[in-house]
Design a protein around this motif. Structure first.
Motif, mmCIF file in Angstrom:
data_model
loop_
_atom_site.group_PDB
_atom_site.id
_atom_site.type_symbol
_atom_site.label_atom_id
_atom_site.label_comp_id
_atom_site.label_asym_id
_atom_site.label_seq_id
_atom_site.Cartn_x
_atom_site.Cartn_y
_atom_site.Cartn_z
ATOM 1 N N CYS A 61 6.367 5.710 4.572
ATOM 2 C CA CYS A 61 6.106 6.008 3.155
ATOM 3 C C CYS A 61 6.384 7.481 2.907
ATOM 4 N N ASN A 62 6.767 7.821 1.691
ATOM 5 C CA ASN A 62 6.973 9.228 1.356
ATOM 6 C C ASN A 62 5.656 9.864 0.916
ATOM 7 N N ASN A 63 5.691 11.175 0.776
ATOM 8 C CA ASN A 63 4.469 11.903 0.418
ATOM 9 C C ASN A 63 4.010 11.569 -0.994
ATOM 10 N N ARG A 64 4.955 11.202 -1.862
ATOM 11 C CA ARG A 64 4.587 10.863 -3.236
ATOM 12 C C ARG A 64 3.670 9.644 -3.262
ATOM 13 N N LEU A 65 3.934 8.643 -2.426
ATOM 14 C CA LEU A 65 3.089 7.467 -2.366
ATOM 15 C C LEU A 65 1.706 7.829 -1.832
ATOM 16 N N ALA A 66 1.678 8.701 -0.815
ATOM 17 C CA ALA A 66 0.394 9.137 -0.272
ATOM 18 C C ALA A 66 -0.413 9.887 -1.330
ATOM 19 N N THR A 67 0.273 10.720 -2.127
ATOM 20 C CA THR A 67 -0.406 11.455 -3.199
ATOM 21 C C THR A 67 -0.887 10.505 -4.284
ATOM 22 N N LEU A 68 -0.055 9.528 -4.615
ATOM 23 C CA LEU A 68 -0.412 8.565 -5.644
ATOM 24 C C LEU A 68 -1.665 7.780 -5.261
ATOM 25 N N LEU A 69 -1.719 7.349 -4.006
ATOM 26 C CA LEU A 69 -2.853 6.553 -3.539
ATOM 27 C C LEU A 69 -3.994 7.412 -3.001
ATOM 28 N N GLN A 70 -3.745 8.734 -2.900
ATOM 29 C CA GLN A 70 -4.760 9.661 -2.381
ATOM 30 C C GLN A 70 -5.238 9.228 -0.999
ATOM 31 N N VAL A 71 -4.250 8.848 -0.172
ATOM 32 C CA VAL A 71 -4.519 8.440 1.210
ATOM 33 C C VAL A 71 -3.519 9.177 2.100
ATOM 34 N N TYR A 84 -4.144 -2.009 -0.926
ATOM 35 C CA TYR A 84 -4.242 -1.007 -1.984
ATOM 36 C C TYR A 84 -3.890 -1.602 -3.347
ATOM 37 N N VAL A 85 -4.065 -2.906 -3.467
ATOM 38 C CA VAL A 85 -3.807 -3.609 -4.725
ATOM 39 C C VAL A 85 -5.117 -4.191 -5.234
ATOM 40 N N THR A 86 -5.320 -4.145 -6.563
ATOM 41 C CA THR A 86 -6.543 -4.701 -7.145
ATOM 42 C C THR A 86 -6.614 -6.197 -6.852
ATOM 43 N N PRO A 87 -7.827 -6.730 -6.692
ATOM 44 C CA PRO A 87 -7.972 -8.156 -6.380
ATOM 45 C C PRO A 87 -7.265 -9.071 -7.384
ATOM 46 N N SER A 88 -7.275 -8.696 -8.659
ATOM 47 C CA SER A 88 -6.635 -9.550 -9.666
ATOM 48 C C SER A 88 -5.122 -9.617 -9.490
ATOM 49 N N ASP A 89 -4.510 -8.546 -8.935
ATOM 50 C CA ASP A 89 -3.058 -8.507 -8.760
ATOM 51 C C ASP A 89 -2.622 -8.822 -7.333
ATOM 52 N N GLY A 114 -7.546 5.927 -2.961
ATOM 53 C CA GLY A 114 -8.588 6.098 -1.961
ATOM 54 C C GLY A 114 -9.976 6.230 -2.527
ATOM 55 N N GLU A 115 -10.084 6.584 -3.805
ATOM 56 C CA GLU A 115 -11.390 6.719 -4.442
ATOM 57 C C GLU A 115 -11.807 5.443 -5.167
ATOM 58 N N GLY A 116 -10.976 4.401 -5.061
ATOM 59 C CA GLY A 116 -11.311 3.137 -5.703
ATOM 60 C C GLY A 116 -10.930 3.069 -7.164
ATOM 61 N N THR A 117 -10.117 4.008 -7.642
ATOM 62 C CA THR A 117 -9.704 4.036 -9.047
ATOM 63 C C THR A 117 -8.409 3.257 -9.234
ATOM 64 N N PRO A 118 -8.364 2.321 -10.176
ATOM 65 C CA PRO A 118 -7.124 1.572 -10.425
ATOM 66 C C PRO A 118 -6.036 2.482 -10.986
ATOM 67 N N ILE A 119 -4.805 2.263 -10.553
ATOM 68 C CA ILE A 119 -3.658 3.034 -11.018
ATOM 69 C C ILE A 119 -2.583 2.056 -11.470
ATOM 70 N N PRO A 120 -2.214 2.048 -12.758
ATOM 71 C CA PRO A 120 -1.143 1.153 -13.209
ATOM 72 C C PRO A 120 0.216 1.635 -12.706
ATOM 73 N N VAL A 121 0.985 0.738 -12.153
ATOM 74 C CA VAL A 121 2.303 1.083 -11.619
ATOM 75 C C VAL A 121 3.311 0.013 -12.003
ATOM 76 N N VAL A 122 4.581 0.392 -11.917
ATOM 77 C CA VAL A 122 5.671 -0.574 -12.001
ATOM 78 C C VAL A 122 6.186 -0.777 -10.579
ATOM 79 N N PHE A 123 6.182 -2.026 -10.135
ATOM 80 C CA PHE A 123 6.511 -2.376 -8.756
ATOM 81 C C PHE A 123 7.925 -2.930 -8.676
ATOM 82 N N SER A 124 8.717 -2.401 -7.735
ATOM 83 C CA SER A 124 10.061 -2.917 -7.467
ATOM 84 C C SER A 124 10.218 -3.086 -5.968
ATOM 85 N N CYS A 125 10.926 -4.120 -5.558
ATOM 86 C CA CYS A 125 11.149 -4.307 -4.121
ATOM 87 C C CYS A 125 12.537 -4.878 -3.870
#
Length: 311
Positions: A61-71, A84-89, A114-125
């Protein structure tokens, strides 16, 4: 003689092997250079990115993902992205990762930092094909600001509608090109038209026949010149009675200074117009009475000035 040929063949083979080794070293250096450039590009991305196993385990993973997730990155590597995904998603991302034969773009879901705060993202794979195995490339784009903007817009729009529906005046909104897209309930109750009948250019229907063209010309002039709109005209009530209204509209500009839409009101001024008419009639009557008194005084003066009797 045979030994000489064998030695020469051996020397030629060694030369060929050395040339091949040099090419391999050069190729390896090029690959290392490409890998270095790739890592620089990945680490400078605004999006979080990761390489996963087919089971969703994070290999890189890149540092941006680590910063985004605070992990920390070393804590992310080796863990499951699904953690690291909310239970509903969670069912959604599981479905996306399990469909190995498809690639997905712009799927909105919520991650948990890492603090348990939801973060809305656009997911691509994307599926990455390697000799003998496969990997999943994932890109996560933080859309927190966009979601906040959408919420603010929704809140402001809701507040506007509450305000508009509570006003005694008719309130209307059009697009920048003059196409009507909103009327409050007061318009419906007064004109008897449905909103569907009023949208677009249907607003012109209840205008008095003598005022329709004048109203249309004034509106086209305002739209063409990006100017405010003001007009006194008669609108037909649901029971067929016409009343006088003052219609005003102003252009609403966006940050770039361009017209975003038009906001306007219609105010009933029929009582004022009737009062003005009564005042005008009274003034005309007073003027006529004054003229009559003046004429009467003139004839009286003439009658008094002659020597013979007048009756």
């Amino acid at each position: 003689m045979g030994m000489l040929i064998d030695n020469r063949s051996r020397e030629a083979l060694l030369v060929e092997i050395e040339a091949l080794r040099l090419r391999l070293e050069k190729t390896e250096q090029m690959l290392q250079g490409y890998e270095s450039v790739y890592r620089i590009l990945v680490e400078t991305m605004n999006e979080g990115t990761a390489i996963l196993t087919m089971d969703g385990v994070i290999l890189y993973c890149n540092n941006r993902l680590a910063t985004l997730l605070q992990v920390p990155p070393d804590q992310l590597i080796g863990s499951s992205l699904g953690a690291y995904v909310t239970p509903s998603d969670y069912p959604l991302i599981t479905s996306l990762l399990e469909n190995h034969n498809q690639s997905y773009d712009k799927q909105e879901l919520s991650m948990i930092n890492g603090e348990g705060t939801p973060i809305p993202v656009v997911f691509s794979c994307r599926i990455l094909e390697f000799p003998g195995n496969q990997r999943i490339s994932v890109i996560l784009t933080d859309i927190t600001e966009r979601k906040q903007g959408e919420m603010a817009l929704l809140t402001s729009e809701k507040g506007f509608r509450l305000l508009a529906e509570g006003m005694p005046q008719i309130v209307w909104v059009t697009r920048a090109d003059g196409w009507n897209c909103y009327f409050n309930q007061q318009w419906v109750e007064y004109t008897g038209l449905t909103l569907e009948e009023s949208y677009g250019h249907g607003w012109n229907k209840p205008f008095h026949p003598d005022d329709q063209q004048r109203a249309w010309d004034a509106w086209q002039n305002a739209v063409t010149n990006n100017d405010s709109y003001s007009l006194e005209c008669r609108l037909r009530r649901a029971d067929g009675i016409y009343r006088w209204w003052l219609i005003r509209g102003v252009p609403v500009l966006n940050r770039a200074g361009n017209i975003q839409n038009w906001l306007g009101t219609c105010t009933d001024i029929d009582n004022i117009k009737q009062a003005e008419t009564q005042i005008q009639i009274a003034a005309e009557r007073e003027h006529a009475a004054a003229a009559l008194r003046e004429s009467e005084a003139l004839y009286r003066a003439i009658g008094e000035s002659i020597d013979y009797g007048v009756w």
